[in-house]
Motif scaffolding. Sequence first.
Motif, PDB file in Angstrom:
ATOM      1  N   PHE A  24       0.427  -1.316   0.211  1.00  0.00           N
ATOM      2  CA  PHE A  24       0.140   0.136   0.341  1.00  0.00           C
ATOM      3  C   PHE A  24       0.795   0.728   0.043  1.00  0.00           C
ATOM      4  O   PHE A  24       0.248   2.486  -0.185  1.00  0.00           O
ATOM      5  N   ALA A  25       2.454   1.375   0.591  1.00  0.00           N
ATOM      6  CA  ALA A  25       2.851   1.961   0.220  1.00  0.00           C
ATOM      7  C   ALA A  25       3.728   2.691  -1.057  1.00  0.00           C
ATOM      8  O   ALA A  25       4.539   3.826  -1.241  1.00  0.00           O
ATOM      9  N   GLY A  26       2.541   1.400  -2.336  1.00  0.00           N
ATOM     10  CA  GLY A  26       3.343   2.017  -3.539  1.00  0.00           C
ATOM     11  C   GLY A  26       3.038   3.678  -3.788  1.00  0.00           C
ATOM     12  O   GLY A  26       2.687   4.127  -4.765  1.00  0.00           O
ATOM     13  N   THR A  27       1.669   3.906  -2.248  1.00  0.00           N
ATOM     14  CA  THR A  27       0.933   4.943  -2.798  1.00  0.00           C
ATOM     15  C   THR A  27       1.878   6.110  -2.786  1.00  0.00           C
ATOM     16  O   THR A  27       1.999   7.647  -4.023  1.00  0.00           O
ATOM     17  N   GLN A  28       2.866   6.270  -1.846  1.00  0.00           N
ATOM     18  CA  GLN A  28       4.128   7.181  -1.815  1.00  0.00           C
ATOM     19  C   GLN A  28       5.615   6.860  -2.832  1.00  0.00           C
ATOM     20  O   GLN A  28       5.146   8.090  -3.737  1.00  0.00           O
ATOM     21  N   ILE A  29       5.508   5.700  -3.491  1.00  0.00           N
ATOM     22  CA  ILE A  29       6.129   6.221  -4.123  1.00  0.00           C
ATOM     23  C   ILE A  29       5.500   6.073  -5.521  1.00  0.00           C
ATOM     24  O   ILE A  29       6.770   7.277  -6.181  1.00  0.00           O
ATOM     25  N   GLY A  30       4.681   5.785  -5.909  1.00  0.00           N
ATOM     26  CA  GLY A  30       3.662   6.420  -7.197  1.00  0.00           C
ATOM     27  C   GLY A  30       3.838   8.068  -7.423  1.00  0.00           C
ATOM     28  O   GLY A  30       4.285   9.054  -8.785  1.00  0.00           O
ATOM     29  N   THR A  31       3.522   8.535  -5.981  1.00  0.00           N
ATOM     30  CA  THR A  31       3.297  10.141  -5.701  1.00  0.00           C
ATOM     31  C   THR A  31       4.407  10.635  -5.908  1.00  0.00           C
ATOM     32  O   THR A  31       4.942  11.684  -6.608  1.00  0.00           O
ATOM     33  N   VAL A  32       5.545  10.169  -5.773  1.00  0.00           N
ATOM     34  CA  VAL A  32       7.457  10.829  -5.586  1.00  0.00           C
ATOM     35  C   VAL A  32       7.002  10.374  -6.959  1.00  0.00           C
ATOM     36  O   VAL A  32       7.218  11.857  -7.982  1.00  0.00           O
ATOM     37  N   ILE A  33       7.148   9.676  -7.685  1.00  0.00           N
ATOM     38  CA  ILE A  33       8.005   9.623  -9.454  1.00  0.00           C
ATOM     39  C   ILE A  33       6.756   9.820 -10.194  1.00  0.00           C
ATOM     40  O   ILE A  33       7.440  11.055 -10.895  1.00  0.00           O
ATOM     41  N   GLY A  34       5.691  10.462  -9.445  1.00  0.00           N
ATOM     42  CA  GLY A  34       4.314  10.498 -10.672  1.00  0.00           C
ATOM     43  C   GLY A  34       4.580  12.327 -10.684  1.00  0.00           C
ATOM     44  O   GLY A  34       4.329  12.944 -11.219  1.00  0.00           O
ATOM     45  N   THR A  35       5.026  12.901  -9.374  1.00  0.00           N
ATOM     46  CA  THR A  35       5.028  14.362  -9.077  1.00  0.00           C
ATOM     47  C   THR A  35       6.978  15.186  -9.665  1.00  0.00           C
ATOM     48  O   THR A  35       6.944  15.701 -10.617  1.00  0.00           O
ATOM     49  N   ALA A  36       7.413  13.664  -9.012  1.00  0.00           N
ATOM     50  CA  ALA A  36       9.105  14.648  -9.466  1.00  0.00           C
ATOM     51  C   ALA A  36       9.527  14.295 -11.073  1.00  0.00           C
ATOM     52  O   ALA A  36       9.915  14.862 -11.500  1.00  0.00           O
ATOM     53  N   LEU A  37       8.752  13.445 -11.047  1.00  0.00           N
ATOM     54  CA  LEU A  37       9.431  13.121 -13.098  1.00  0.00           C
ATOM     55  C   LEU A  37       8.357  13.929 -13.802  1.00  0.00           C
ATOM     56  O   LEU A  37       8.921  14.450 -14.895  1.00  0.00           O
ATOM     57  N   SER A  38       7.083  14.323 -13.145  1.00  0.00           N
ATOM     58  CA  SER A  38       6.191  15.235 -14.351  1.00  0.00           C
ATOM     59  C   SER A  38       6.974  16.330 -14.309  1.00  0.00           C
ATOM     60  O   SER A  38       7.085  16.625 -15.618  1.00  0.00           O
TER      61      SER A  38
END
Length: 497
Positions: free
Chosen positions: A180-194
């Motif tokens: 469930f902590a994939g929400t943070q990893i996805g958010t980190v990657i999604g916001t930083a890489l975007s």
Amino acid sequence: MVESPNWREKLGKACIPQRYILAIMGLLAIVNAYTMRVSLSVAIVQMVGKGNSSSNVDPNSCPYPGDNGEEVVEGEFDWDSETVGIILSSFFWGYIITHLPGGILAEKWGGKYLLSVGILSTAFFTLLSPTAAKYGGSGWFIAVRVLMGLGEGTTFPALNTLLAQWIPVQERSFWGTMVFAGTQIGTVIGTALSGVLIEAWGWESVFYFFGTCAIIWFIIFTLICYSYPEDHPYITAKEKQFLAEKLGDTVNRDLPPIPWRSILTSVPLWGLVAAQIGHDWGFYTLVTDLPLYMSDVLHFSIGKNGLYSSLPYLVMYVISMSSGLLADFLMTRGYVSITNVRKIFTSIASFFPAVGLIAASYAGCDEVAVIVIFTIFVGLMGTFYPGMKVNALDLSPNYAGTLMAIVNGIGSLTGIITPYLVGVLTYDHTALQWRTVFWIVFGVMNITNIIYVFTASGEVQPWNWGEGGRNPKDADDQVQHNEKAEKVENEKRKESH
């Protein structure tokens, strides 16, 4: 001639247990789901641009970078703040619809295809998003976001069902937290890489990149993962026996009808719903609107915005994993009960992030102070995962998909409310208007946490085995007890004769 084992059989016989492979692929499922979901929060800053704002009359407003004290960035779309709020919330219109059907179908047929097809459909509409926005305007773009939500709505119920079938209770805090902590990893990657992708190739690139990554995940997942341990062709006999022993008393593939009356009148379940509402209210406000805050109040560039907006979620992930290990340690050693572990970790994740949001709003234009406060205090939200996020698995492993659908579905209503509310409240994009938003978050998170503390439970509920059902282990123990009592009674009769 003996055929050599194929690559999947080799993977099955490898040293990594299949339940860990499933958990890792579940983590990557959420990572992909969240990168596709949150990338819009950064992209929309560039899509709508920003002009001179009435925030210049706000004494709490930060100056624009540059010599003239103001900045104008032309956007491709002329959408006002209310329209932006509707666009950011539209994903959740579809998201909440498929939660409950997804949970019920996952329990009936297994979670594999409910999860994989849901992610695949989300990927398809993510790839379609730039075309919808450019040629269909806000209406078609909103429609595509709704369809994305419909696909992704099955993610958490299906994953909860898979975890209930694969992860024993003594490993659940860590592996459940990791997934469930994939929400943070996805958010980190999604916001930083975007931010990086937008500066290099434009806002359209984020949709093409993350949609393609999700399709690659779909192909791998469908090849190597299965809904049930007994169906997995390459699981070792040792692991299959281990899971049968550890899960046999709480999970049942042939379930009786869903005990709706008992579920809907369960006090611990509604306490869990309250906690989910509080968490989602704070989390979705940040995920969908933190880049807008960085742009409106601090006036960050798009690249800087994406980087700094991702930092709280990076810390949140570290805290999620470490607190998951701590939770398992406390329960395994018997220092704290399951129920109290859930309450303590949920309370930490409610109070401190809410305080951090208020503190950041009063930190003025000190960029370092604002970023540090956001990063540390919001990062503490990570203790929600060994707290309330895995609590549905405690209450009913058999109906974990249905419970997750109810809890996450109701909580996701906040994803509709908060972006629109932010759009309405921050119409002038001022620091004072954003402070009002954060005070509302503070109140919601703490009130819902109080409800959870007084109602939560970490024990398996009686309705886990159906309406009026009984634990099969308890039933077997009762049979053995009756047989032993009958044997003693027969021996007494023989002695009397």
